[in-house]
Enzyme design. Structure first.
Site, PDB file in Angstrom:
ATOM      1  N   VAL A 530     -26.137 -18.309 -14.673  1.00 51.29           N
ATOM      2  CA  VAL A 530     -25.406 -18.689 -13.435  1.00 51.29           C
ATOM      3  C   VAL A 530     -24.438 -20.047 -13.533  1.00 51.29           C
ATOM      4  CG1 VAL A 530     -25.163 -19.103 -10.922  1.00 51.29           C
ATOM      5  CG2 VAL A 530     -26.564 -17.412 -11.868  1.00 51.29           C
ATOM      6  N   CYS A 531     -23.230 -20.144 -13.419  1.00 52.34           N
ATOM      7  CA  CYS A 531     -22.535 -21.237 -13.563  1.00 52.34           C
ATOM      8  C   CYS A 531     -23.061 -22.160 -12.597  1.00 52.34           C
ATOM      9  CB  CYS A 531     -21.110 -20.979 -13.235  1.00 52.34           C
ATOM     10  SG  CYS A 531     -20.096 -22.392 -13.447  1.00 52.34           S
ATOM     11  N   ALA A 532     -23.288 -23.531 -13.127  1.00 51.44           N
ATOM     12  CA  ALA A 532     -23.901 -24.404 -12.083  1.00 51.44           C
ATOM     13  C   ALA A 532     -22.888 -25.167 -11.332  1.00 51.44           C
ATOM     14  CB  ALA A 532     -24.414 -25.677 -12.909  1.00 51.44           C
TER      15      ALA A 532
END
Length: 557
Positions: A530-532
């Site tokens: 998941v993109c932070a």
């Protein structure tokens, strides 16, 4: 009702400020010379004039500091006294007409005499009832002394007796006025004693400050001086326009405006009034700027830094520093035009501070409202063009020197800041309209801001260089040298130091980020990561709000 009391609190104190202003303008020594008394009377009259001068100041200050209820009562007494004076003047006029007519018969025998009598009687009854209403009493007979000459004429007394009756009526009114004045003679002393007790109880510094703040709030000092100056300025404009119809065509509207403003700041009281007027005007302009950009939402979370105080204080300090009050009207007009130019420049700078975050936030968001974008762009264009126009006008009107160059440079800095804001806004809009993000947008924005800061730095260096050259080869003064030193420290040294620190921090941050490994699009897909930044799973066409996700980069592994 509280709103009416606030209005009365301001309006009833304005005459005291007007009288103080007139007393300051009154040249007592010249007035004493105009009287040209005899040698043995010269000293006595001069002392009497000076005592009247100081007594007038004391009375005006006392009236100014009275509570609102005492002020209302004082004005009611004054209005009642004026009505009684008008009643006696009416009775005197009626008596004069009767003496000129020389009609010895009853008043009802001649229609003209009867009509004159009824008119005078109606007016006197109305005045007596109005005085009783103002004094809140049912004893109307206390104010019926001006009716005595009319009653004497009605009773058929000879015309030769009317002056005696009129003198007796005037004496009765004078005795009543003296009685009321004597019965209230100790009221100011009681109020002064109460104030002294309050000051004595607050000899500590913080209590004195609190007392001063309380008086500032109770007297409504800013609004009071604002209303006073607006009244003064309105009368001055009216006198200018009424004096000559061709004055407007000869001098122009701008010169008449500046001359009127200069005429209305010749005393400390009018200068304070102009200071508060400029402060309120700057506040109104800044609020209008916020309203133009954001509508009614702008006043929900207002910026406490933009209250117009800076502009008012700037005008007051410059006026005191340059000795504006001691100049002649023409010199004061030219100097005031330069001071107002500086104030307008400060206001434009505050407008930029308001508009810059709003314009950049609008460009970075997904708001596609054409009206909002038009308002932001139109305001930025105004802030870009208007300072250049002002700099051109003042450079054309005055001879270029070091002080004028500082003013022109401030306009140039304003335009440079707006240009940087517009360029960053254009980058955001281009990125918003494209499907793929621009490469290295953050670096471009940083370079744009850096170029803007470098240009501002170069302008400051040019101003310091010109000032140094003028001080060495031209007229040198301590004031000019002090300004050069202050300008060199704040606008050259601090700018250079801040810019160099920003560059070192940027380079260090870029070096640390580039030293870390990056997650590729394949690694994110394999690990189902998941993109932070946007907290979304990697997709073929990710949403445009996350630049790191669009470029296939998540957190460093």
């Amino acid at each position: 009702m509280p709103r009416l009391e606030e209005v009365a609190n301001v309006v009833l104190r304005v005459p005291s400020i007007v009288l103080l202003d007139l007393l300051y303008r009154w040249d007592v020594q010249a007035f004493a010379e105009l009287l040209r008394p005899k040698q043995e009377e010269a000293t006595w009259r001069r002392r009497a004039l000076w005592h009247a001068y100081y007594l007038g100041h004391v009375l005006c200050v006392v009236v100014l500091l009275l509570p609102v209820r005492s002020l209302v009562r004082l004005y009611l007494y004054g209005l009642t006294l004026l009505l009684l004076f008008m009643g006696h003047q009416t009775a005197r006029d009626y008596m004069r007409h009767e003496m000129e007519d020389e009609f010895q018969g009853a008043v009802y025998q001649d229609p003209m005499v009867l009509r004159r009598f009824v008119t005078a009687l109606t007016g006197q009854i109305f005045v007596s009832m109005l005085c009783a209403l103002l004094m809140k009493t049912t004893q109307v007979w206390l104010f019926c002394a001006p009716l005595l000459p009319l009653l004497a004429r009605l009773c058929g007394l000879p015309l030769q007796a009317l002056p005696v009756v009129n003198t007796f009526a005037t004496s009765v009114t004078v005795v009543e006025v003296l009685y009321v004045a004597a019965s209230h003679l100790l009221v100011p002393f009681h109020l002064a004693a109460a104030v002294c007790r309050e000051v004595a109880q607050g000899l500590e510094v913080y209590r004195l400050v609190a007392l001063g703040m309380s008086l500032w709030s109770q007297l409504a000092v800013p609004v009071l001086f604002l209303v006073f100056w607006l009244v003064l300025f309105t009368l001055q404009i009216y006198s200018f326009l009424a004096s000559s119809n061709s004055l407007l065509a000869q001098q122009g509207l701008l010169f008449i405006f500046l001359s009127s403003v200069a005429e209305c700041c010749g005393t400390p009281y009018s200068l304070l009034g102009l200071t508060f007027t400029v402060s309120y005007l700057a506040l109104a302009v800044l609020n209008l700027c916020k309203f133009y950009l954001l509508g009614y939402d702008a006043f929900q979370n207002g910026n406490v830094m933009h209250r117009g105080v800076t502009e008012g204080v700037t005008l007051l300090l410059l006026a005191l520093q340059t000795g504006l009050l001691d100049l002649q009207i023409l010199q004061r007009t030219f100097l005031l035009s330069i001071i107002l130019f500086i104030v307008v420049t400060s206001t434009l700078q505050s407008m930029i501070e308001i508009a810059d975050p709003i314009v950049l936030a609008l460009g970075a968001s997904q708001n596609r409202s054409p009206w909002k974008h038009f308002r932001s762009l139109s305001l930025c264009l105004f802030l870009l063009v208007f300072p250049c126009f002002m700099a051109y006008k003042i450079a054309r009107f005055f001879h270029m020197d070091f002080w004028l160059l500082i003013l022109v440079s401030s306009c140039m800095l304003t335009s440079l800041q707006v240009m940087g804001t517009l360029f960053v806004y254009a980058l955001f809009m281009i990125e918003l309209l494209q499907d793929a993000p621009l490469e290295k947008t953050d670096e471009i924005i940083y370079y744009v801001n850096a170029v803007s800061r470098v240009l501002e730095f170069l302008v400051a260096v040019c101003v310091v260089a010109y000032g140094t050259w003028e001080s060495i080869f031209g007229e040198w003064s301590w004031m000019g040298a002090s300004v050069i030193i202050i300008h060199s420290y704040f606008n050259v040294w601090l700018r250079a130091q801040s810019g160099w620190k920003s560059f070192l921090l940027r380079r260090e941050a870029a070096k640390k980020i580039n030293s870390l490994p990056r997650a590729t699009r394949g690694q994110l897909r394999d690990h189902n990561d998941v993109c932070a930044i946007c907290f979304q799973v990697s997709q073929p066409r990710p949403p445009p709000r996350c630049r790191a996700h669009q470029q296939g980069q998540g957190l460093p592994l």
